[in-house]
Design a protein around this motif. Structure first.
Motif, PDB file in Angstrom:
ATOM      1  N   ALA A  16       0.827  -1.205   0.000  1.00  0.00           N
ATOM      2  CA  ALA A  16       0.000   0.000   0.000  1.00  0.00           C
ATOM      3  C   ALA A  16       0.867   1.264   0.000  1.00  0.00           C
ATOM      4  CB  ALA A  16      -0.918   0.001   1.222  1.00  0.00           C
ATOM      5  N   ALA A  17       2.014   1.192   0.705  1.00  0.00           N
ATOM      6  CA  ALA A  17       2.915   2.344   0.775  1.00  0.00           C
ATOM      7  C   ALA A  17       3.773   2.473  -0.475  1.00  0.00           C
ATOM      8  CB  ALA A  17       3.801   2.231   2.002  1.00  0.00           C
TER       9      ALA A  17
ATOM     10  N   LYS B 291       7.885  -0.033  10.226  1.00  0.00           N
ATOM     11  CA  LYS B 291       6.773   0.666  10.866  1.00  0.00           C
ATOM     12  C   LYS B 291       7.222   1.195  12.223  1.00  0.00           C
ATOM     13  CE  LYS B 291       3.287  -1.944  11.947  1.00  0.00           C
ATOM     14  NZ  LYS B 291       2.055  -2.757  11.794  1.00  0.00           N
ATOM     15  N   ILE B 292       6.792   2.401  12.552  1.00  0.00           N
ATOM     16  CA  ILE B 292       7.128   3.000  13.844  1.00  0.00           C
ATOM     17  C   ILE B 292       6.358   2.284  14.944  1.00  0.00           C
ATOM     18  CG2 ILE B 292       7.193   5.121  15.196  1.00  0.00           C
ATOM     19  CD1 ILE B 292       8.939   5.241  12.708  1.00  0.00           C
ATOM     20  N   THR B 293       7.067   1.761  15.943  1.00  0.00           N
ATOM     21  CA  THR B 293       6.419   1.079  17.065  1.00  0.00           C
ATOM     22  C   THR B 293       6.489   1.881  18.361  1.00  0.00           C
ATOM     23  OG1 THR B 293       8.458  -0.131  17.590  1.00  0.00           O
ATOM     24  CG2 THR B 293       6.908  -1.187  16.060  1.00  0.00           C
ATOM     25  N   ARG B 294       7.399   2.865  18.400  1.00  0.00           N
ATOM     26  CA  ARG B 294       7.498   3.721  19.581  1.00  0.00           C
ATOM     27  C   ARG B 294       8.137   5.032  19.195  1.00  0.00           C
ATOM     28  NH1 ARG B 294      11.158   5.176  23.555  1.00  0.00           N
ATOM     29  NH2 ARG B 294      10.242   5.586  25.620  1.00  0.00           N
ATOM     30  N   VAL B 295       7.635   6.134  19.768  1.00  0.00           N
ATOM     31  CA  VAL B 295       8.208   7.461  19.555  1.00  0.00           C
ATOM     32  C   VAL B 295       8.679   7.985  20.910  1.00  0.00           C
ATOM     33  CG1 VAL B 295       7.804   9.820  18.768  1.00  0.00           C
ATOM     34  CG2 VAL B 295       6.673   7.910  17.602  1.00  0.00           C
ATOM     35  N   SER B 296       9.971   8.299  21.025  1.00  0.00           N
ATOM     36  CA  SER B 296      10.537   8.762  22.295  1.00  0.00           C
ATOM     37  C   SER B 296      10.157  10.220  22.536  1.00  0.00           C
ATOM     38  CB  SER B 296      12.060   8.634  22.283  1.00  0.00           C
ATOM     39  OG  SER B 296      12.441   7.293  22.103  1.00  0.00           O
ATOM     40  N   PRO B 297       9.634  10.534  23.700  1.00  0.00           N
ATOM     41  CA  PRO B 297       9.246  11.918  24.003  1.00  0.00           C
ATOM     42  C   PRO B 297      10.440  12.863  23.960  1.00  0.00           C
ATOM     43  CG  PRO B 297       8.450  10.391  25.693  1.00  0.00           C
ATOM     44  CD  PRO B 297       9.375   9.623  24.827  1.00  0.00           C
ATOM     45  N   GLY B 298      10.217  14.076  23.495  1.00  0.00           N
ATOM     46  CA  GLY B 298      11.230  15.116  23.538  1.00  0.00           C
ATOM     47  C   GLY B 298      12.319  15.007  22.495  1.00  0.00           C
ATOM     48  N   MET B 299      12.185  14.077  21.546  1.00  0.00           N
ATOM     49  CA  MET B 299      13.223  13.916  20.546  1.00  0.00           C
ATOM     50  C   MET B 299      12.708  14.300  19.157  1.00  0.00           C
ATOM     51  SD  MET B 299      15.134  10.511  22.050  1.00  0.00           S
ATOM     52  CE  MET B 299      16.445  10.608  20.830  1.00  0.00           C
TER      53      MET B 299
ATOM     54  N   GLY C 102       2.734   3.526  14.169  1.00  0.00           N
ATOM     55  CA  GLY C 102       1.969   2.991  13.046  1.00  0.00           C
ATOM     56  C   GLY C 102       2.388   3.570  11.716  1.00  0.00           C
ATOM     57  N   ASP C 103       3.091   4.734  11.723  1.00  0.00           N
ATOM     58  CA  ASP C 103       3.598   5.301  10.467  1.00  0.00           C
ATOM     59  C   ASP C 103       4.599   4.340   9.832  1.00  0.00           C
ATOM     60  OD1 ASP C 103       2.117   7.578  10.870  1.00  0.00           O
ATOM     61  OD2 ASP C 103       3.815   8.850  11.437  1.00  0.00           O
ATOM     62  N   ILE C 104       4.605   4.316   8.503  1.00  0.00           N
ATOM     63  CA  ILE C 104       5.589   3.528   7.761  1.00  0.00           C
ATOM     64  C   ILE C 104       6.535   4.505   7.072  1.00  0.00           C
ATOM     65  CG2 ILE C 104       5.959   1.900   5.861  1.00  0.00           C
ATOM     66  CD1 ILE C 104       3.201   0.734   6.518  1.00  0.00           C
ATOM     67  N   LEU C 105       7.836   4.340   7.284  1.00  0.00           N
ATOM     68  CA  LEU C 105       8.821   5.257   6.707  1.00  0.00           C
ATOM     69  C   LEU C 105       8.944   5.038   5.208  1.00  0.00           C
ATOM     70  CD1 LEU C 105      11.653   5.136   9.396  1.00  0.00           C
ATOM     71  CD2 LEU C 105      10.162   7.067   8.873  1.00  0.00           C
ATOM     72  N   VAL C 106       8.865   6.157   4.471  1.00  0.00           N
ATOM     73  CA  VAL C 106       9.005   6.100   3.007  1.00  0.00           C
ATOM     74  C   VAL C 106      10.332   6.736   2.588  1.00  0.00           C
ATOM     75  CG1 VAL C 106       8.009   6.768   0.797  1.00  0.00           C
ATOM     76  CG2 VAL C 106       6.501   6.168   2.719  1.00  0.00           C
ATOM     77  N   THR C 107      10.558   7.965   3.055  1.00  0.00           N
ATOM     78  CA  THR C 107      11.845   8.624   2.801  1.00  0.00           C
ATOM     79  C   THR C 107      12.342   9.247   4.100  1.00  0.00           C
ATOM     80  OG1 THR C 107      10.925  10.790   2.218  1.00  0.00           O
ATOM     81  CG2 THR C 107      11.192   9.180   0.423  1.00  0.00           C
TER      82      THR C 107
ATOM     83  N   VAL D  77       6.178   9.781   5.451  1.00  0.00           N
ATOM     84  CA  VAL D  77       5.614   8.564   6.025  1.00  0.00           C
ATOM     85  C   VAL D  77       4.323   8.201   5.304  1.00  0.00           C
ATOM     86  CG1 VAL D  77       6.617   9.054   8.285  1.00  0.00           C
ATOM     87  CG2 VAL D  77       4.270   9.807   7.789  1.00  0.00           C
ATOM     88  N   PHE D  78       3.961   6.940   5.413  1.00  0.00           N
ATOM     89  CA  PHE D  78       2.665   6.475   4.886  1.00  0.00           C
ATOM     90  C   PHE D  78       1.739   6.320   6.075  1.00  0.00           C
ATOM     91  CE2 PHE D  78      -0.335   3.198   3.472  1.00  0.00           C
ATOM     92  CZ  PHE D  78      -0.753   3.769   2.272  1.00  0.00           C
ATOM     93  N   ARG D  79       0.654   7.109   6.050  1.00  0.00           N
ATOM     94  CA  ARG D  79      -0.267   7.163   7.193  1.00  0.00           C
ATOM     95  C   ARG D  79      -1.701   7.329   6.685  1.00  0.00           C
ATOM     96  NH1 ARG D  79       0.540  12.273  10.942  1.00  0.00           N
ATOM     97  NH2 ARG D  79       2.527  11.214  11.428  1.00  0.00           N
ATOM     98  N   ASP D  80      -2.614   6.558   7.229  1.00  0.00           N
ATOM     99  CA  ASP D  80      -4.036   6.660   6.862  1.00  0.00           C
ATOM    100  C   ASP D  80      -4.242   6.588   5.356  1.00  0.00           C
ATOM    101  OD1 ASP D  80      -4.649   6.960   9.566  1.00  0.00           O
ATOM    102  OD2 ASP D  80      -4.495   9.149   9.463  1.00  0.00           O
ATOM    103  N   GLY D  81      -3.485   5.680   4.710  1.00  0.00           N
ATOM    104  CA  GLY D  81      -3.691   5.425   3.289  1.00  0.00           C
ATOM    105  C   GLY D  81      -3.052   6.414   2.351  1.00  0.00           C
TER     106      GLY D  81
END
Length: 449
Positions: A43-44, A53-61, A71-76, A105-109
């Protein structure tokens, strides 16, 4: 016989002092990644074998500031198609904090571009300790120096770390960084701890690790040692160096040029690099289960290669031309034709010229040579030789200590064979090294502040 030898390596965290430091800080993206499903990758519009796919985002970074979401998928990343974590690492290494970053990122289609600036990697913060980030110049390059000290204390007895081979950073909390399992407890006993990032690692300026030279790395430690003697949190007359693995080769060379109260070493070498190499090849081949006769046959060609490369300083290219009969041995020795154990051949060629017994004798300080009884990367005799060499020059100053049930990386093991089999797979840390090292520190530089 296929060779896969292990050589001297690393084991692979308060208030921050305000001090003038013109070394820019490197950035960190701050996410955890997992594989995307084939359907998500399709799909991406990206290859399934690299889709992340992003599984965790560290606060403050950085990622959080860019509004990256789980849930975002990295494209570039930074204008380059995402093809693995190395893309992120390379961009953050080349670009300082504050530099612009565009991530798609690929998000919500649909694909979404996120724009912002890189944020510096988190600094070390330890309860009960003050943390100083500073830098020193070595051969025209700025080198990161990090010092922890007992909170609110000045002039503390100090342990100066020189770590083993490897491309890694020592920056960060003790709980999550190289050597933190050894240094953290010692810091909490009231000692100041000094660490530096090698040239080219962490914030430090310098070459890619494969191009780093022994003499350049050694000078970085020397200049850092000179710097820390000027810091108010360090007692310049009560500094001990702790050199692990390859750090045990740097330690006496630095101490012979810049006086310290003591040098402790663990899992190192003490004779020529050529001798170390041949002993190590034989030891590890036998531990791997090779027949003694087969090992002996192989040793002839490996002895020739090591002699020409490390004994005579010959390039691999010239060796191939002049001795084509050694082609197979050369392929086993350095499969990529450039490095040995992940380090450029010139690094070891410089090391091969060093007279380590001479450096130990010239250091003139107290010395502790520790050997983990299950260390398959080094040998007990080399450590006893260090103590004997020191005592011959300065009677009573050299000490040998066997650390029971400990391997090269301070892990608790039952034998050298078990250590070799489990190398790189983790294990249970053996705190015995802390007990031995702390007892010696108390004798040489006194108890912690």
């Amino acid at each position: 016989m296929k060779l896969a030898f292990f050589t001297l390596c690393s084991v692979l965290s308060a208030v921050v002092f305000a001090q003038s430091d013109d070394l820019p800080r490197k950035a960190a993206f701050g996410v955890s990644l997992g594989p995307a499903t084939e359907a998500e990758a399709k799909a991406a519009g990206i290859p399934a074998n690299v889709a992340a796919k992003i599984t965790r985002v560290s606060p403050g970074m950085t990622a959080a500031a860019l509004d990256v979401k789980v849930g975002d998928i990295l494209v570039t990343f930074g204008g380059e198609a995402y093809r693995g974590p190395a893309v992120i690492g390379a961009y953050c290494k080349k670009n300082l904090s504050g530099s612009p970053l565009v991530v798609e990122v690929f998000r919500d289609g649909k694909r979404t571009k996120l724009t912002g600036k890189l944020i510096e990697r988190p600094r070390q913060r330890e309860e009960g300790l003050d943390v100083l980030y500073t830098s020193v110049t070595s051969k025209g390059k700025k080198i990161r120096v990090i010092v922890t000290s007992p909170k609110g204390k000045t002039s503390s007895p100090t342990l100066f770390l020189i770590g083993g081979i490897g491309a890694y950073s020592i920056d960060g909390d003790y709980a999550g960084t190289a050597y933190g399992n050894v240094l953290g407890p010692i810091a909490r006993k009231g000692y100041a701890i000094v660490r530096i990032d090698k040239p080219g690692q962490g914030d430090s300026e310098g070459p890619d690790y494969g191009d780093l030279l022994f003499d350049d790395e050694c000078d970085a430690y020397l200049q850092a040692l000179k710097l820390v003697k000027t810091l108010p949190v360090v007692d310049k007359d009560r500094i001990a160096v702790f050199g692990h693995s390859m750090g045990g080769a740097f330690g006496p060379i630095v101490a012979a040029q810049e006086k310290v109260a003591g040098v402790a070493t663990y899992g190192t070498m003490s004779k020529t690099w050529l001798e170390y190499q041949l002993e190590n090849i034989r030891r590890q081949s036998l531990l791997a289960g090779a027949a003694p006769a087969e090992v002996d046959k192989m040793m002839h060609s490996q002895a020739e290669v090591n002699f020409y490369v490390f004994g005579k300083g010959m390039s691999l290219e010239d060796l191939r031309k002049q001795h084509p009969e050694l082609e197979e041995a050369l392929r086993e020795f350095a499969p990529d034709g450039k490095t040995y154990s992940g380090v450029g051949i010139p690094f070891f060629q410089q090391l091969a010229t060093k007279n380590l017994p001479e450096a130990w004798a010239k250091a003139g300080c107290n010395v502790l040579a520790m050997y983990g009884e299950n260390d398959f990367i080094t040998c007990e005799a080399d450590h006893r030789f260090i103590a004997d060499t020191v005592n011959a020059a300065s009677p009573g100053k050299g000490e040998f200590q066997l650390v029971a049930q400990s391997d090269h990386g301070f892990m608790k093991t039952a034998s050298q064979k078990e250590s070799m089999t489990n190398w790189g797979k983790g294990g249970t840390f053996n705190p015995a090294v802390i007990d031995v090292l702390t007892a010696w520190l108390e004798k040489v530089i006194g108890k912690g502040a």
